[in-house]
Design an enzyme around this catalytic site. Structure first.
Site, short mmCIF file in Angstrom:
data_model
loop_
_atom_site.label_atom_id
_atom_site.label_comp_id
_atom_site.label_asym_id
_atom_site.label_seq_id
_atom_site.Cartn_x
_atom_site.Cartn_y
_atom_site.Cartn_z
N GLY A 115 0.91 -1.26 -0.06
CA GLY A 115 -0.08 0.15 -0.04
C GLY A 115 0.68 1.31 0.10
O GLY A 115 0.30 2.28 0.29
N CYS A 116 2.03 1.17 -0.33
CA CYS A 116 2.95 2.20 -0.43
C CYS A 116 2.46 3.23 -1.63
O CYS A 116 2.77 2.97 -2.80
CB CYS A 116 4.47 2.11 -0.44
SG CYS A 116 5.47 3.35 -0.54
N GLY A 117 2.11 4.54 -1.35
CA GLY A 117 1.64 5.24 -2.41
C GLY A 117 2.46 5.90 -3.01
O GLY A 117 2.39 6.48 -4.14
N CYS A 119 5.71 4.24 -3.88
CA CYS A 119 6.72 3.16 -4.16
C CYS A 119 6.96 3.31 -5.70
O CYS A 119 6.43 3.67 -6.68
CB CYS A 119 6.01 1.91 -4.31
SG CYS A 119 5.34 1.28 -2.60
#
Length: 273
Positions: A115-117, A119
């Protein structure tokens, strides 16, 4: 591990687990949230791979495309095809040729944490992309915010089983929760919610977002891109989140729990009179 499609439908998989307490050890099947690579492919171009819960993937693709500026309107999305692979899922989205060409200058690397926005972003300008300020003067009452906070657990169906996923909910001006989406990644849950709102033509200008996580810069950015004037989080915000919220006229409430919340930006989004 190869998850079957039916396993992924509810976002959980069962493992044999051993529970230890002061007296004995018991063995039982325990549901665990599924986390797997989800590749987002626009017009045949690989744009990002997110570790996500493989539920509501059409909503996820729509919301991601909107909040990441791949398209400006959900009507530009021509089709969505979900393909199950041995180790993950491909979500193939067809968009107009001019949109596809614009992606070539800002494609992300194909690796991302859960869920790393941000990345794969390798430029500061891409990490801190501008977003339009939210117009209007819509505000919600403290009572409406409290109502949604109290009601949120009832809508966290997957989390009730697995205890490890985030939720993003949209509530109307009265605090009634209209939609909720869940995912192992907080950004993913919010993208799913925004995609669902747009797909169902729900007017988001007179409501607010409630998330079961901290509030980061990216969460405010996505909220503003959807034209929503308030985001409330059960945990704390980050410094960039507060600064961006103030700049783009998004009310930011942290520590939104039963009986209290703290406004960090744009207090006019809370109607106290």
């Amino acid at each position: 591990m190869n998850y079957g499609f039916t396993m992924a439908l509810d976002g959980s998989h069962t493992f044999l687990a051993h529970r230890f307490d002061d007296r004995d050890v018991t063995s039982r099947d325990e549901p665990v949230a599924i986390e797997m690579p989800v590749a987002l492919i626009f017009a045949g171009r690989s744009f990002a791979v997110m570790l996500a819960t493989p539920t509501d993937l059409a909503d996820f693709a729509c919301g991601f495309a909107l909040t990441e500026g791949v398209v400006e309107d959900v009507d530009e999305i021509e089709s969505i095809e979900i393909r199950r692979l041995e180790r993950g899922v491909e979500v193939r989205v067809e968009i107009p040729p001019d949109r596809a060409l614009a992606l070539d200058g800002r494609r992300r690397s194909l690796a991302g944490r859960t869920g790393c926005g941000l990345c794969g972003v390798d430029r500061f300008s891409e990490a801190l992309r501008p977003v339009a300020a939210v117009g209007g003067d819509a505000a919600v009452t403290p009572a409406a915010l409290h109502r949604a906070v109290v009601d949120l657990p009832r809508h966290q169906l997957l989390n009730a089983r697995v205890g490890s996923v985030h939720a993003a909910a949209f509530a109307d001006a009265n605090g009634e929760i209209l939609l909720t989406r869940e995912d192992v990644g907080r950004h993913n849950a919010l993208d799913k919610l925004i995609g669902a709102l747009r797909a169902r033509s729900i007017d988001s200008r007179h409501g607010f977002v409630l998330v079961s996580s901290r509030c980061s810069y990216e969460m405010v950015h996505k909220t503003a891109s959807a034209g929503i004037g308030l985001i409330a989080a059960v945990s704390a915000p980050t410094s960039l989140a507060v600064e961006l919220a103030d700049k783009v006229r998004v009310g930011l409430a942290g520590y939104a729990r039963q009986g209290r919340f703290t406004i960090y930006a744009r207090p006019e989004r809370i109607a106290t009179a």
